[in-house]
Design a protein around this motif. Structure first.
Motif, mmCIF file in Angstrom:
data_model
loop_
_atom_site.group_PDB
_atom_site.id
_atom_site.type_symbol
_atom_site.label_atom_id
_atom_site.label_comp_id
_atom_site.label_asym_id
_atom_site.label_seq_id
_atom_site.Cartn_x
_atom_site.Cartn_y
_atom_site.Cartn_z
ATOM 1 N N SER A 104 36.532 29.723 40.643
ATOM 2 C CA SER A 104 37.349 30.893 40.746
ATOM 3 C C SER A 104 38.268 30.742 42.148
ATOM 4 O O SER A 104 38.150 29.909 42.823
ATOM 5 C CB SER A 104 36.412 32.270 40.796
ATOM 6 O OG SER A 104 35.581 32.122 42.037
ATOM 7 N N LEU B 174 32.885 35.503 39.228
ATOM 8 C CA LEU B 174 33.875 35.998 38.485
ATOM 9 C C LEU B 174 34.987 34.583 38.170
ATOM 10 O O LEU B 174 36.127 34.730 37.971
ATOM 11 C CB LEU B 174 35.020 36.960 39.492
ATOM 12 C CG LEU B 174 34.524 38.328 39.372
ATOM 13 C CD1 LEU B 174 35.430 39.048 40.289
ATOM 14 C CD2 LEU B 174 34.617 38.637 37.798
ATOM 15 N N ASN B 175 34.383 33.360 37.940
ATOM 16 C CA ASN B 175 35.297 32.418 37.536
ATOM 17 C C ASN B 175 35.709 32.457 36.164
ATOM 18 O O ASN B 175 34.722 32.808 35.331
ATOM 19 C CB ASN B 175 34.475 30.889 38.091
ATOM 20 C CG ASN B 175 33.319 30.720 37.196
ATOM 21 O OD1 ASN B 175 33.389 30.816 35.805
ATOM 22 N ND2 ASN B 175 32.178 30.716 37.821
ATOM 23 N N PRO B 176 36.721 31.860 35.955
ATOM 24 C CA PRO B 176 37.406 32.385 34.690
ATOM 25 C C PRO B 176 36.502 32.066 33.358
ATOM 26 O O PRO B 176 36.605 32.779 32.293
ATOM 27 C CB PRO B 176 38.684 31.532 34.551
ATOM 28 C CG PRO B 176 38.755 30.780 35.677
ATOM 29 C CD PRO B 176 37.645 31.074 36.801
#
Lengths: 167, 207, 262, 450
Positions: free
Chosen positions: D161, D173-175
């Motif tokens: 992320s 919260l990495n895509p």
């Protein structure tokens, strides 16, 4: 004009044991309460809490005002409001001219029509959610789909280079 | 408060009279307002009249367009809409847009390389130049977000939903239905690109 | 002291009687305020009145903002800037309007989910559900247009995406967009149409619909949820069981009699 | 570098890790799937009072415990192999994911306690079924939580992320984290469902007593309902997952979708075709044994199965012969380009993504839902169990085998997405295969614009 009697109201006469039939079971509540003192109290507290939250937010996080509108920008990254995030993500599933029209206009309209028609779609006599599994499961699926799309779009927006603080 | 309802019979004459007067009043109160509200829609769709008069506006010279990249030029058009349409004591409005200019596949034609800044081009040279340059609007054809040049991947990227176009504005990936809108443009002898508020593919609305 | 109080009470009663005589206001209020409502799910049912409260706040702060807002493309942004920085409590009023709208959307969503789960849209209350859905669509349209009234980059582009979606509708696409745009490009006409939608057209539809919503509610009374009637349902099921048992035994006795009869 | 840079004789360290991970993943995914299906079927048994559900749930619990030990053994050996063979990568990964691995460990303990408690208190809590069902649900949730935490590591390696690597929030919260979670959750259920169906088919063919035949026929039906039902959701979620990859890791997308590894998705469409058509034929065959005969419904089912087959074939058309492994060598262009040219429509027109593959994939979903709906309508009236012919059971075994292959193809696709570019990455943009750390505070620092 009927003479208005004052003073103590007539004591409620003893209700004879009422026979509960199929159609009058939902006439009376098990524990009725007067609307004025009780429910209004609860409403007042909830409304007061909401008012306090809005005031705190109004000062803590002032409603933002970005630079004035200018179509000829090349570095601004437009984002929809938070309550349209799920629709924004929905847009991505339908690329191309034909699909955009379908996914963007047809689907929301179908969704609205279904929403309007729920009382006629759900004809099960039972009221409690446990007794009407189909509707509740369908409703739950739709709500999870919307919430998941909301998070998906939020993560996508946060991870856009211009979008995140450290990016 | 009348004690009970009184239902007198309705004669044919009364019914016809009320029907006629009712429709006339209805028409008088709905047709003019409808035209009143739909005025711009009628002008825009049926009579094809645009808010922006037919004027040529300069955006920049072809020497400013680098190779292998799409650059942005701001262009301002006069706009006549509601109170900005030049009445006795009002001014003419303006609409500023961005045009992306890039050489075909990013290669500067040798015509331009040899000529210096001030040189003039002949008619045929101008025609070849016009064939080799892309002048596009910066609004993404999907939802109208401003697209930008991404030098890392050498493509034009729309930040909203991930639309990807090549340097020539051809649609490559993502939700946009077709390539970028291409301005109607002409190149003057001294290499200045002039643009009209008109597009080759039709009206993109919004821009 | 008691004498003054009695005379005051006396005069109060006279005024009440005078009013009752002419408008029957007192009996109307009594019918509204003292109507029995379910107790068990009391806190669930506050969602409805919370939405009502938030909508009134929106109306109130909306009208207050109107005192300073100017719907021209040149000055819309400046007027908002003026409200935020120079007017006393300007930031509060605008903040309440903005955050009120966000909270309203959350609360109206919760209210809808509560109504859906408790099944209170079943006959005879279908129309109330239909009016409710119309209300939620109107509120989200209001929020959508309100966002763009600021005429800053964020609000404008959100509105533009909405209009671009409208332009994709198959048949009336071009018409819809030019109607919303007020021409074929974005300009002062767009902002004034936006202003009309947000400030007058939608609230003018919203207000009577809320009235209808409340009238329908009062007409059939608050349904609450199934757990409000659990005891009565239990009695009903028990009675039905007895009836079935009696039927069953009654049919046995007949068989015995008939078999004994032969 | 610590003491010796160990070399694994023969197969080398880069192949040892997958040899340990692939069986571990297959077992672990099956355990999570069967825990959930078992818990739900025990609840269904409690509600509908039918013995089959409870009997299956008990068998599932026992099977889960047996597999659990081997699965975790593989995990530990794979852990140790990574620590010794990839020291810098492992220390880097562990520093970033310290809290995630810690949570993972506690989920493991919870899983162990709940799963064993669930199986051993089956008779003791027979009269307090609600308590017992909740234990089953808790063990299923712990299994799910384990997957959710390990997904952070997997998705972070592929698409780190933008936020700083040190903040735990940003690692989540990495895509591609959320789509990976959704894809694997549905995948687990579908994978476990098909395997149950395959195992039930095998036992059906070997069963002697009439009572066994009926039970295993029902179990095959129950397994494929889960398998096929959740398989229908996969194209949509898979498409979303790939869109996330395309918008954040253009290099990985090109390598997977248009470059050397594009054949993986052709293999996937073939497997999808096999599974969906065999399931549809199984449904078609089963409808014959519905208690209430429905000839019209059966004709409808035949029609929809035909459409399903056509859509499957449409999916299988490759965009460019070059990407089909063997055939590409013979027919494809000799100087095979690194990837299919971006802005040129692929040579085989029907293979293009837009609009053909959309019609194929989403058509598969919708028509599949229709087939399932018809089958459910027929099954509502009840079936005469135990009379199904041999071929339908072979079909079930075929689907079970294909679903395992799909699991491996897709696992391989995700792991090779980190290769292919100018640099093969362990953590994209941060640590290369040769464990060379690219920049100081990577991966956040080294992320360029997309």
């Amino acid at each position: 004009m009927a003479e208005i009697k004052r003073g103590q109201a007539k004591p409620a006469e003893e209700e004879e044991e009422e026979i509960i039939t199929e159609d009058n079971v939902f006439e009376h509540y098990d524990e009725p309460q007067g609307f004025f003192p009780n429910q209004v109290m609860a409403d007042l507290t909830v409304s007061f809490a909401l008012l306090v939250i809005t005031i705190i937010l109004a000062y803590a996080v002032p409603a933002d005002l970005v630079e004035p509108m200018d179509i000829s920008t090349t570095d601004y990254v437009p984002r929809p409001e938070w309550f349209f995030f799920f629709l924004d993500q929905w847009l991505i599933y339908f690329p191309g001219a034909a699909l955009v029209a379908f996914g963007d206009i047809a689907m929301p309209i179908i969704f609205a029509i279904v929403l309007f028609a729920i009382p006629w779609l759900d004809r099960e006599p039972a009221y409690s959610p446990a007794r009407r599994p189909y509707m509740v499961v369908l409703g739950f699926l739709v709500i999870t789909a919307i919430v998941l799309n909301l998070f998906l779009s939020m993560v996508r927006i946060l991870n856009f280079p211009g979008g995140s603080p450290a990016g | 408060m009348p004690e009970e309802l009184q239902k007198d019979p309705l004669t044919r004459g009364q019914f016809l009279y009320m029907g006629a007067v009712g429709t006339m009043m209805g028409l008088a109160l709905t047709v003019p307002p409808a035209f009143f509200i739909m005025d711009p829609a009628l002008k825009a769709t049926i009579f094809n009249r645009s808010d922006i008069p037919h004027v040529w506006r300069e955006i920049g010279s072809i020497f400013e367009v680098p190779s292998g990249e799409a650059t942005a030029f701001r262009v301002t058009f006069p706009q006549k809409q509601t109170y900005d349409s030049g009445g006795p004591n009002s001014r003419v409005g303006s609409l500023t847009e961005t045009a992306l200019a890039s050489w075909h596949d990013g290669k500067i034609p040798d015509l331009v390389k040899k000529r210096s800044e001030g040189a003039t081009f002949s008619k045929s040279e101008v025609r070849t130049l016009e064939k080799n340059i892309n002048v596009m609007s910066n609004a993404c054809t999907h939802m109208g977000c401003p697209v930008r040049w991404d030098s890392v991947h050498h493509q034009i990227v729309c930040p909203c939903h991930g639309g990807i176009y090549t340097i020539n504005g051809m649609h490559v990936g993502g939700p946009p239905p077709h390539g970028l809108w291409r301005y109607v443009f002409r190149i003057r002898e001294d290499g200045i690109i002039e643009v009209r508020h008109k597009w080759v593919q039709g009206t993109p609305w919004i821009v | 002291m008691t004498r003054i109080r009695d005379r005051m009470a006396e005069r109060g009663r006279d005024v009440a009687d005078w009013l009752e005589e002419r408008t029957r206001l007192v009996s109307f209020m009594e019918k509204q305020l003292y109507e029995p409502t379910p107790r068990r799910g009391m806190w669930l049912y506050t969602l409805g009145s919370a939405t009502l409260f938030l909508i009134t706040i929106q109306f109130l702060t909306g009208i207050l903002l109107l005192f300073y807002y100017v719907p021209t493309t040149k000055d819309a942004w400046n007027s908002i800037y003026y409200i935020m920085h120079h007017v006393y409590f300007g930031q509060l009023i605008r903040g309440m309007h903005f955050w009120g709208a966000n909270l309203l959307l959350i609360v109206i969503g919760l209210h809808m989910i509560r109504t859906f789960l408790s099944g209170s849209y079943k006959p005879p209350r279908e129309m109330n559900w239909v009016v409710g859905v119309a209300l939620i669509i109107l509120v989200s349209l209001l929020a959508f247009t309100g966002y763009a009234l600021r005429w800053d980059q964020e609000g404008f582009y959100a509105w533009e995406v909405g209009m671009k979606i409208a332009s994709y509708t198959p048949l009336i696409g071009a018409w819809a967009v030019s109607l919303l745009l007020g021409g074929d490009t974005v300009g002062p006409a767009t902002l004034s149409r936006l202003f009309v939608f947000h400030v007058w057209l939608m609230p003018a539809i919203l207000a009577p619909l809320i009235g209808v919503h409340l009238i329908l509610l009062r007409l059939h009374g608050e349904f609450g949820a199934a757990f409000e009637y659990s005891e009565r349902l239990a009695k009903l099921n028990k009675r039905k069981q007895y009836e079935r048992m009696e039927e069953y035994f009654a049919s046995d006795e007949e068989e015995e009699e008939s078999s004994r009869g032969e | 570098m610590p003491i010796g840079n160990l070399h694994v004789p023969g197969i080398g360290k880069n192949t040892l890790i997958p040899m340990l991970v692939v069986p571990h993943t297959l077992i672990a995914t099956f355990i999570i799937g069967i825990a959930m299906i078992g818990a739900v079927s025990e609840f269904a048994g409690m509600v509908t009072k039918r013995p089959n559900y409870d009997k299956f749930a008990r068998g599932a619990a026992k099977f889960q415990l047996l597999l659990f030990a081997t699965g975790s053994w593989l995990a530990f050996t794979f852990f140790f192999a990574l620590i010794t063979l990839f020291p810098t990568f492992w220390s880097y990964l562990f520093n970033i994911f310290w809290w995630v691995f810690l949570a993972e460990a506690f989920m493991f303990i919870g899983e162990v306690l709940a799963a064993y408690a669930w199986y051993y208190t089956w008779d003791k809590l027979a009269y307090r079924k609600t308590v017992h069902v909740t234990i089953g649900m808790v063990s299923a949730l712990f299994g799910l939580a384990q997957m959710i935490f390990i997904n952070v590591v997997a998705s972070y390696m592929m698409s780190p992320s933008n936020g700083p690597a040190t903040s735990v929030g940003w690692t989540f919260l990495n895509p591609t984290y959320l789509p990976l979670n959704m894809h694997r959750f549905v995948g687990n259920l579908s994978y476990a469902g098909f395997l149950i169906a395959g195992w039930a088919a095998w036992r059906y063919l070997r069963s002697t007593t009439e009572e066994n035949r009926e039970y295993y026929d029902w179990l095959g039906h129950w397994g494929i309902m889960w398998g096929f039902g959740f398989l229908l959701l996969q194209p949509m979620i898979g498409y979303e997952y790939m869109t996330e990859i395309r918008s954040h890791e253009v290099q990985a997308f090109r390598y997977l979708m248009m470059g050397n590894k594009a054949f993986l998705f052709n293999a996937l469409t073939i497997e999808l075709f096999i599974m969906s058509v065999t399931s549809a034929l199984y449904f078609l065959h089963k409808i014959k044994f519905a208690v209430k005969p429905m000839p019209r419904l059966r004709r409808w089912a035949m029609g929809t199965t035909g459409v399903l087959a056509i859509l499957g074939v449409l999916n299988m058309i490759p965009a460019d012969l070059y990407i089909v492994p063997q055939i590409g060598m013979v027919f494809g262009p000799k100087d095979s380009p690194q990837d299919i040219a971006i802005d040129k429509t692929p040579p085989i027109l029907m293979g293009a993504m837009y609009p053909w593959k959309y019609i194929g994939l989403f058509g598969l979903m919708l028509i599949g839902a229709v087939v399932l709906g018809l089958y459910l309508k027929a099954s509502a009236g009840g079936f005469l169990w135990g009379r199904v012919n041999r071929w339908s059971q072979y079909g079930l075994i075929l689907t079970a085998v294909t679903v395992t292959l799909t699991m491996m193809t897709m696992g391989y696709a995700r792991e090779t997405a980190r290769r292919g570019g100018p640099e093969n990455w362990l953590i994209r943009g941060c640590i290369t295969f040769q464990q060379h750390v690219v920049s100081k505070n990577c991966p956040a620092g080294s992320r360029q614009a997309p």
